[in-house]
Design an enzyme around this catalytic site. Structure first.
Site, PDB file in Angstrom:
ATOM      1  N   SER A   1       6.694  -4.557  -1.484  1.00 37.50           N
ATOM      2  CA  SER A   1       7.689  -3.565  -1.900  1.00 37.50           C
ATOM      3  C   SER A   1       9.071  -4.183  -1.933  1.00 37.50           C
ATOM      4  CB  SER A   1       7.694  -2.389  -0.923  1.00 37.50           C
ATOM      5  OG  SER A   1       8.805  -1.547  -1.175  1.00 37.50           O
TER       6      SER A   1
ATOM      7  N   TYR B   1       8.931   0.611   7.470  1.00 38.85           N
ATOM      8  CA  TYR B   1       8.153   0.274   6.282  1.00 38.85           C
ATOM      9  C   TYR B   1       8.617  -1.067   5.723  1.00 38.85           C
ATOM     10  CZ  TYR B   1       6.353   0.906   1.464  1.00 38.85           C
ATOM     11  OH  TYR B   1       5.724   0.760   0.259  1.00 38.85           O
TER      12      TYR B   1
END
Lengths: 450, 254
Positions: free
Chosen positions: B147, B160
């Site tokens: 990501s 995250y």
């Protein structure tokens, strides 16, 4: 996991006409057929929502919950031999076309845009240019699964749960959630259409063309200019076509792409009676010859406006209303003449006015809109009460004629009009799911005002 | 940039986390080219719905395996089953993960470590296994969804982001190692994507569709690219974000 709480909308849930603007109190995205919420436990009414291509308020649910079915977009089975396709209800017609056209199959009925869902096609019992030969979409739906708020999952077909089958076709999403459907496609030999465009000068000439084309042309439609002198009523281009019989050759693919945008609207154009009239005059004269024959790819033939994304925004922030009615062909077409005269006198009207005859083929749907006669569809920029008054005056003519106005495109018809147009309402209303509702249905039952 | 011609991949495709929106889109692209797919996911029903869809779209064959990949003990069984079904592992996509709840993680060690287990530990464990298979095989492509969040820890989602940073660093090293065996390792860094994972987030113009990201992943896998931002403009956005000096960055509401 069964969701029992809706979430606030994270994107705009509008209808295509962008009028009226009403907000749901919540949205539930549906992603899996086996993971549906308990509709009865949500504390507000629910309404399935696909891609927002209904024009008015039939796909809206003010202060209620929208079930966003765009996540139910999977194919289930396709039989190359029989052309029977099973898919989830959120599958769009363009998904189907890209899958099946290379394999020699086509939609049994094509509406004016391919960006609608299979579920929405059933709920509005959509029609297309082949109504005189193929009838409505609902006639080609072999069966579907309907989930009711009591938890029942029902397979509905002409034989099984036949009443719910008839109620759900054209039932505006009120009888429960369609999760999947089985559609009978039609075989084709080519991705191209042999098309003929014929210029016509009057309503009588249109009627003759429509009549003579019924048997030999699968697809017919006309674009009309209704700003001509009294007595002629209309002029325009009559388009008729058939799927090409000769198989496609490799060079055809090159000819089909890129798709040509048929026209281009300069930004900030003033939409008024002068520009509309000028556009219509130019558009009418673009074809000099009386009759033009050509072979074109199915996309520009069926979906000319799909190449311009968000064309609905040319009407600006106030949005627009589309008016589509059907009136029977009788009494020297008095009703259609009166409607055309009223539109002409108002000076309002759209760039594209579509005119077509519906055939005799009946739909299984109780609330289905198409019926034998002439159908007219055009846009009106929303300008407040003057627009609403004009459309109400057109409704009066339609009511007297025994015709109907299309709910999928409506945002303003009166309760009286709706119940006159759809006498099957009483029978239909028994099959409405108690947890399902829409802004449209509350409005035409006088329960809710905008 | 490597611009080898794109050909339909008719070989094998193995996808972990196959029922996610992005992985589904990638699977469809491979299916319509006639590939044979092996799908790993948590739900039998969802895998079965996806299998039907891929078969209609033209997949030669679709096999599935149910597994919770956070349970590392399941990995060997699943990889073995995939090898049995596919023969060779031509194209592998690791696409599972959880966005998590940053706020909840801040007050719960358990939540933080559970999300870390999904996004970092278990993924790295699985990649270790897959890397050895592909190295032995001496060909293939291993694509992994990391990501943009891993490019710099931001206060709004650093739990995250940290897991994805670990993953990106792991992949960078793995790529160098496996390149000697002729194996491509593709790091995918999507920005915000409109999927069930982000269902709760307000959608803005920076959100991409799963189809857009799926197309980028499919092409990157066929081309054997190294690091792919999707959509492409995130490369520039993240470059700017990485260049902001820490004394300034810590004051930004990012």
């Amino acid at each position: 996991m069964k969701r029992t709480v809706s979430q606030p909308p994270t994107k705009a849930y509008e209808s295509w006409g962008r009028y009226p603007r009403v907000e749901p109190c919540g949205v539930i995205p549906l992603d899996w057929r086996d993971e549906l919420p308990d509709f009865g436990a949500l504390g507000a009414s629910v309404l399935p929502y696909g891609y927002g291509r209904s024009y008015g308020d039939s796909c809206l649910n003010k202060n209620g919950i929208l079930l966003d079915a765009s996540g139910l977009r999977r194919f289930i089975a396709f039989d190359d031999e029989t052309g029977v396709l099973r898919c989830e209800a959120g599958v769009r017609l363009d998904d189907i076309l890209s899958l099946v056209v290379p394999r020699g199959w086509f939609l049994p009925v094509s509406p004016g845009t391919k960006f609608v869902s299979v579920g929405g096609a059933i709920a509005n019992d959509i029609h297309g240019k082949n109504h005189h030969q193929g009838g409505t979409w609902g006639r080609h739906v072999r069966r579907f699964e309907l989930v009711r708020s009591n938890g029942e999952r029902l397979i509905c077909s002409a034989e099984e749960n036949a009443e719910l089958y008839r109620a759900t076709i054209g039932g505006l999403g009120l009888t429960g959630l369609i999760t999947s459907a089985e559609i009978q496609l039609k075989p084709i030999k080519s991705a191209f259409i042999d098309e003929e465009q014929i210029r016509f000068e009057s309503l009588d000439e249109f009627m003759e063309l429509a009549q003579e084309s019924v048997d030999d042309f699968e697809y017919t439609v006309a674009w009309i200019d209704c700003f001509v002198e009294e007595g002629r009523y209309i002029r325009g281009h009559f388009m008729r076509g058939n799927h090409r019989e000769a198989p496609d050759r490799p060079e055809d693919a090159k000819r089909a792409l890129p798709l040509v945008v048929p026209f281009n609207l300069p930004g900030g154009i003033l939409l008024n009676q002068y520009t509309v009239r000028a556009f219509n005059t130019v558009y009418y004269h673009r074809q000099v010859a009386k009759r033009v024959r050509k072979t074109i790819h199915y996309e520009p033939f069926f979906y000319p406006l799909d190449t311009i994304h968000n064309w609905n925004k040319i009407y600006g922030d106030a949005g627009f209303l589309q008016y589509q009615c059907v009136v029977p062909v009788e009494n020297d077409n008095a009703a259609i003449k009166e409607i055309l005269s009223r539109i002409r006198r108002s000076g309002e009207g759209s760039f594209f006015t579509v005119f077509k005859t519906f055939g005799e083929i009946a739909s299984p749907g109780m609330l289905s809109f198409p019926r034998p006669g002439v159908t007219l569809a055009l846009d009106f920029a929303y300008r407040g009460t003057s627009t609403l008054d004009l459309l109400e005056s057109l409704d009066a003519v339609v009511r007297a004629s025994g015709g109907a106005v299309y709910p999928a495109k409506d945002a303003r018809m009166s309760a009286e009009s709706f119940h006159t147009f759809f006498p099957a309402w009483d029978e239909f209303s028994e099959y409405i799911d108690p947890c399902f509702s829409s802004s449209f249905i509350r409005r035409v039952n006088g329960e809710d005002t905008l | 940039m490597n611009r080898r011609p794109l050909v339909n991949h008719t070989g094998s495709v193995l996808i972990f986390g196959a029922t996610s929106a992005i992985a589904t889109d990638v699977a469809r692209r491979f299916a319509s080219g006639g590939a044979t797919l092996f799908l790993v996911g948590r739900s039998e029903e969802k895998l079965s719905a996806l299998r039907d869809d891929l078969l209609v779209r033209g997949a030669a064959r679709v096999e599935t395996a149910v597994a919770d990949l956070t349970e590392i003990e399941s990995h060997e069984r699943v990889v073995e089953a995939a090898k049995q079904a596919l023969g060779t592992l031509d194209q592998v996509l690791v696409a599972y993960g959880v966005l998590g709840d940053q706020r909840a993680s801040e007050t719960s060690v358990e939540t933080t470590l559970r999300d870390w287990q999904v996004n970092a530990t278990s993924t790295i464990a699985l990649l270790t296994l897959l890397a050895n298979e592909l190295e032995r095989q001496r060909f293939g492509t291993l694509a992994v969804i990391s990501s943009v969040a891993g490019d710099r820890g931001r206060q709004s989602n650093y739990v995250y982001g940290a897991a994805k940073a670990a993953l990106s660093a792991f992949l960078s090293g793995l790529r160098a190692r496996l390149s000697k065996a002729g194996v491509h390792v593709v790091t995918i860094k999507p920005g915000m994507v409109d999927t069930p994972m982000t269902a709760q987030m307000k959608k803005g113009p920076l959100f991409a569709s799963p189809a857009r990201v799926g197309q980028d992943i499919h092409q990157a896998m066929l081309r054997g690219r190294d690091v792919v931002y999707s959509p492409w403009y995130w490369r520039g956005v993240m470059l700017v974000i990485r260049l902001i000096p820490e004394p300034v960055f810590k004051r930004l509401p990012l």
